[in-house]
Design a protein around this motif. Structure first.
Motif, short mmCIF file in Angstrom:
data_model
loop_
_atom_site.label_atom_id
_atom_site.label_comp_id
_atom_site.label_asym_id
_atom_site.label_seq_id
_atom_site.Cartn_x
_atom_site.Cartn_y
_atom_site.Cartn_z
N SER A 51 68.39 -77.52 -38.24
CA SER A 51 67.42 -78.53 -38.40
C SER A 51 66.71 -78.47 -39.65
CB SER A 51 66.04 -78.34 -37.27
OG SER A 51 65.51 -77.27 -37.73
N ALA A 108 63.77 -84.57 -43.69
CA ALA A 108 63.16 -85.95 -43.46
C ALA A 108 63.40 -86.70 -42.25
CB ALA A 108 63.64 -86.79 -44.55
N GLY A 109 64.41 -86.61 -41.49
CA GLY A 109 64.48 -87.21 -40.42
C GLY A 109 63.85 -86.59 -39.19
N THR A 110 63.58 -85.24 -39.27
CA THR A 110 62.77 -84.63 -38.29
C THR A 110 61.26 -85.13 -38.57
OG1 THR A 110 64.33 -82.84 -38.34
CG2 THR A 110 62.07 -82.52 -37.21
N SER A 122 69.40 -79.30 -44.55
CA SER A 122 69.28 -80.08 -45.64
C SER A 122 67.98 -81.03 -45.90
CB SER A 122 70.52 -81.16 -45.85
OG SER A 122 70.32 -82.25 -44.58
N ALA A 123 67.80 -81.65 -46.96
CA ALA A 123 66.70 -82.30 -47.16
C ALA A 123 66.56 -83.60 -46.31
CB ALA A 123 66.41 -82.95 -48.70
N LEU A 124 67.73 -83.94 -46.04
CA LEU A 124 67.94 -85.17 -44.89
C LEU A 124 67.72 -84.80 -43.67
CD1 LEU A 124 68.73 -88.28 -45.02
CD2 LEU A 124 71.23 -87.57 -44.54
N ARG A 125 68.01 -83.92 -43.23
CA ARG A 125 67.72 -83.59 -41.63
C ARG A 125 66.12 -83.20 -41.64
NH1 ARG A 125 72.04 -79.92 -39.15
NH2 ARG A 125 73.79 -81.15 -39.26
#
Length: 146
Positions: free
Chosen positions: A66, A74-76, A69-72
């Motif tokens: 989780s 941000a998504g969380t 990465s920064a993308l995960r």
């Protein structure tokens, strides 16, 4: 173990396990609740202890993934904020025709969002460390504060 304590642990563990399984498909920290339920059940029923380590391993892997990465991340964060926002909308009955509108649903969504954000912080600290690591002083100027 006292029979009353065994019954209490078994009941609490069973409820957490059931809630965790439900939250695997609903918004919320399902895998961690499955782990918590398994831990409590293992204390009450020793035969369940063999399931504890595989669930713990999977929950740890999910926590690490989780924050991979920064993308995960941000998504969380967006998911947590969306749950909190949806909870406010459901609780305030701001939109007509919402199923189960009211504060019982709204508060459960808000709580789920807060738990998601809290678990994100916990996972990040667990995987990446609590604070940025300081570099050791290397020269006289560093030791004297210059």
């Amino acid at each position: 173990m006292h029979p009353a304590k065994r019954i209490l642990l078994g009941t609490a563990g069973g409820l957490l396990l059931l809630l965790g399984v439900l939250l695997l498909v609903l918004p919320g920290p399902g895998l961690l609740l499955v782990l918590a339920g398994t831990v409590l059940l293992a204390r009450a029923v020793p035969a369940v202890a063999r399931f504890e380590e595989p669930v713990r391993t999977r929950a740890t892997q999910a926590a690490e993934a989780s924050v991979a990465s920064a993308l995960r991340i941000a998504g969380t964060v967006l998911t947590g904020l969306a749950l909190i926002g949806a909870g406010a909308v459901w609780g305030a009955r701001a939109v007509d025709g919402l199923p189960f509108a009211g504060w019982s649903t709204g508060l459960s969504l808000i709580l789920s969002g807060l738990i998601v954000l809290g678990l994100l912080v916990w996972s990040h600290r667990r995987v990446h460390g609590g604070r940025a690591k300081r570099r050791p002083a290397t020269g006289r100027a560093d030791r004297e504060g210059r």
